[in-house]
Design a protein around this motif. Structure first.
Motif, PDB file in Angstrom:
ATOM      1  N   THR A   1      16.013  16.656 -18.461  1.00 58.99           N
ATOM      2  CA  THR A   1      15.941  18.043 -18.536  1.00 58.99           C
ATOM      3  C   THR A   1      16.086  18.245 -16.751  1.00 58.99           C
ATOM      4  O   THR A   1      14.824  17.558 -16.730  1.00 58.99           O
ATOM      5  N   PRO A   2      16.014  19.534 -16.263  1.00 62.96           N
ATOM      6  CA  PRO A   2      15.687  19.929 -14.909  1.00 62.96           C
ATOM      7  C   PRO A   2      14.500  20.829 -15.060  1.00 62.96           C
ATOM      8  O   PRO A   2      14.566  21.704 -14.157  1.00 62.96           O
ATOM      9  N   SER A   3      14.127  20.047 -15.715  1.00 66.68           N
ATOM     10  CA  SER A   3      12.790  21.277 -16.128  1.00 66.68           C
ATOM     11  C   SER A   3      12.188  21.314 -14.629  1.00 66.68           C
ATOM     12  O   SER A   3      11.561  20.223 -14.036  1.00 66.68           O
ATOM     13  N   ARG A   4      11.069  22.350 -14.356  1.00 61.37           N
ATOM     14  CA  ARG A   4      10.456  22.434 -13.665  1.00 61.37           C
ATOM     15  C   ARG A   4       8.700  22.788 -13.533  1.00 61.37           C
ATOM     16  O   ARG A   4       7.559  21.883 -13.658  1.00 61.37           O
ATOM     17  N   GLU A   5       8.520  22.749 -15.290  1.00 60.21           N
ATOM     18  CA  GLU A   5       7.659  22.800 -16.250  1.00 60.21           C
ATOM     19  C   GLU A   5       7.848  22.138 -17.238  1.00 60.21           C
ATOM     20  O   GLU A   5       8.903  21.507 -17.764  1.00 60.21           O
ATOM     21  N   PRO A   6       6.917  20.990 -17.420  1.00 58.37           N
ATOM     22  CA  PRO A   6       6.593  20.309 -19.081  1.00 58.37           C
ATOM     23  C   PRO A   6       7.304  21.062 -19.687  1.00 58.37           C
ATOM     24  O   PRO A   6       6.808  21.836 -20.717  1.00 58.37           O
TER      25      PRO A   6
ATOM     26  N   ALA B   1      13.617  15.805 -13.910  1.00 55.67           N
ATOM     27  CA  ALA B   1      13.194  16.253 -13.290  1.00 55.67           C
ATOM     28  C   ALA B   1      13.383  16.456 -11.992  1.00 55.67           C
ATOM     29  O   ALA B   1      13.178  15.156 -11.243  1.00 55.67           O
ATOM     30  N   PRO B   2      13.907  17.154 -10.650  1.00 57.70           N
ATOM     31  CA  PRO B   2      14.146  17.113  -9.267  1.00 57.70           C
ATOM     32  C   PRO B   2      12.980  16.070  -8.996  1.00 57.70           C
ATOM     33  O   PRO B   2      11.864  16.355  -8.904  1.00 57.70           O
ATOM     34  N   PRO B   3      13.289  15.829  -7.291  1.00 60.98           N
ATOM     35  CA  PRO B   3      13.080  14.638  -6.369  1.00 60.98           C
ATOM     36  C   PRO B   3      11.893  15.590  -5.902  1.00 60.98           C
ATOM     37  O   PRO B   3      12.574  16.178  -4.634  1.00 60.98           O
TER      38      PRO B   3
ATOM     39  N   GLY C   1       6.408  19.708  -7.178  1.00 62.36           N
ATOM     40  CA  GLY C   1       5.902  20.772  -7.879  1.00 62.36           C
ATOM     41  C   GLY C   1       6.614  20.558  -9.295  1.00 62.36           C
ATOM     42  O   GLY C   1       6.560  21.785 -10.640  1.00 62.36           O
ATOM     43  N   HIS C   2       7.458  19.695  -9.634  1.00 59.90           N
ATOM     44  CA  HIS C   2       9.005  19.102 -10.430  1.00 59.90           C
ATOM     45  C   HIS C   2       8.472  18.750 -11.938  1.00 59.90           C
ATOM     46  O   HIS C   2       7.694  17.382 -10.990  1.00 59.90           O
ATOM     47  N   ARG C   3       7.908  18.569 -12.600  1.00 59.18           N
ATOM     48  CA  ARG C   3       7.464  17.967 -13.873  1.00 59.18           C
ATOM     49  C   ARG C   3       8.326  17.946 -15.199  1.00 59.18           C
ATOM     50  O   ARG C   3       8.424  19.329 -15.509  1.00 59.18           O
TER      51      ARG C   3
ATOM     52  N   LYS D   1       7.512  12.698  -3.629  1.00 58.00           N
ATOM     53  CA  LYS D   1       8.544  13.283  -4.806  1.00 58.00           C
ATOM     54  C   LYS D   1       8.278  13.371  -6.319  1.00 58.00           C
ATOM     55  O   LYS D   1       9.640  14.716  -5.970  1.00 58.00           O
ATOM     56  N   SER D   2       7.221  12.629  -6.711  1.00 52.59           N
ATOM     57  CA  SER D   2       7.736  12.870  -8.123  1.00 52.59           C
ATOM     58  C   SER D   2       5.834  13.765  -8.394  1.00 52.59           C
ATOM     59  O   SER D   2       5.019  13.525  -8.423  1.00 52.59           O
ATOM     60  N   GLY D   3       6.964  15.132  -9.599  1.00 48.80           N
ATOM     61  CA  GLY D   3       5.539  15.504  -9.703  1.00 48.80           C
ATOM     62  C   GLY D   3       4.672  15.439 -10.733  1.00 48.80           C
ATOM     63  O   GLY D   3       3.937  15.802 -10.348  1.00 48.80           O
ATOM     64  N   GLU D   4       5.531  14.309 -11.824  1.00 53.63           N
ATOM     65  CA  GLU D   4       4.774  14.038 -12.088  1.00 53.63           C
ATOM     66  C   GLU D   4       3.595  12.935 -12.081  1.00 53.63           C
ATOM     67  O   GLU D   4       2.569  13.198 -13.128  1.00 53.63           O
TER      68      GLU D   4
END
Length: 331
Positions: free
Chosen positions: A203-208, A226-228, A231-233, A256-259
């Protein structure tokens, strides 16, 4: 002469080349581990006055004899325009002469190489008795993953969830018809997570969208969608902390990884927790799964080296088949 391949050209060349794409991506990550390529983390070029950003994803490979850059445009405002949020174009140069060898549409290259990287990671990290594949997200990337992962394990079933039920139903039908697998649409991401032995978040989610408390011991997770952006994960902090992490590129994940960056900022994670790269696992420098009940997670941010690997394959396939347009850019 410079080869130009549009999306239709690329679809025709790659639709029956799943194994070749996976092999190319695997070799690229082995070359990264062996120090035979250059792969810097891409800078973020923010568009002033908007939330848009451009990422030049560059790589140079001695074995492939190429240098490439994929310019990725991530433009959330495109959603309101009815346009794709992400678009990209790949420029490929000869590493020896600097000649422009190819200009390629990036959409399908990204889709195929992303699914191929997931397949490589799943083959290495998932438990040998994994039977249920879970897909959270129902866009084109989900179907690409179902196709790529159908060669990795003998799946008993595929569990699917997406925000748009009609898209989920259509994906279930296509998986059943094309791959001959039993697929079922479940009511939420929790149900998919709890059912899956291998979980792909697409998913292109910003939030978990996935909570760590839902993960069963022994699950393998591919965090892909999640986009690179830092703040996105898709996976919450608990899920990351509970997992043994493998990344495609440490430099890119660190940038780049919010994860991993959000848990890192929270003090829940250290850099040593995510410095294991996929290529190092392939080369035997880092162990894969270390216990049957271990939760493993492949943090797939996506790297320009993967684009380069598929570009090399496309140039070779197009040359063999006479596909595409050729022009002299210097004329």
């Amino acid at each position: 002469m410079t080869l130009i391949l549009n999306r239709s050209d690329i679809r025709g060349l790659l639709e029956h080349a799943t194994a070749e794409v996976e092999a190319a991506v695997e070799q690229a990550h082995r070359d990264l581990s062996r120090g035979r390529v250059s792969l810097p983390a891409p800078p973020a070029l923010d568009l002033p006055g908007s939330d848009g950003t451009f990422l030049p994803m560059a790589a140079v490979s001695a074995p492939a004899g190429l240098a490439s850059v994929k310019l990725l445009a991530d433009l959330p405002a495109n959603r309101e325009r009815g346009l794709p949020v992400q678009r990209s174009t790949v420029l490929v140069l000869s590493a020896r002469t600097g000649e422009a060898e190819a200009v390629l549409d990036g959409a399908l290259i990204t889709r195929f190489r992303t699914a191929a990287a997931t397949a490589v990671a799943t083959r290495l990290l998932a438990g040998q008795d994994a039977q249920v594949l879970g897909l959270v997200g129902t866009g084109p990337l989900a179907l690409a993953h179902a196709r790529a992962l159908s060669t990795v394990r003998e799946w008993k079933s595929v569990a699917v969830w997406g925000r748009t039920p009609a898209n989920g139903a259509a994906l279930v039908d296509r998986i059943s018809a094309e791959l001959g697998l039993h697929a079922e649409l479940l009511p939420g991401p929790r149900e998919v997570t709890e059912a899956a032995d291998v979980l792909c978040t697409l998913t292109p989610s910003r939030e978990p969208v996935i909570k760590g408390a839902w993960l069963r011991p022994g699950t393998h997770v591919n965090a892909v969608g999640a986009p690179p952006r830092p703040g996105h994960r898709e996976i919450d902090t608990e899920g990351i902390v509970r997992s043994r992490l493998i990344v495609d590129s440490f430099a890119t994940a660190r940038s780049k990884s919010g994860e991993v960056l959000i848990p890192l900022a929270e003090g829940a994670l250290t850099e040593a927790d995510f410095d294991r790269e996929l290529g190092d696992v392939l080369e035997g420098l880092v162990p894969a799964r270390t216990a049957d009940d271990e939760i493993t997670l492949f943090d797939s941010v996506g790297v320009g080296l993967q684009d380069l690997a598929v570009a090399r394959l496309l140039i070779d396939l197009a040359t063999e088949s006479g596909t595409g347009t050729r022009t002299d850019l210097a004329a």
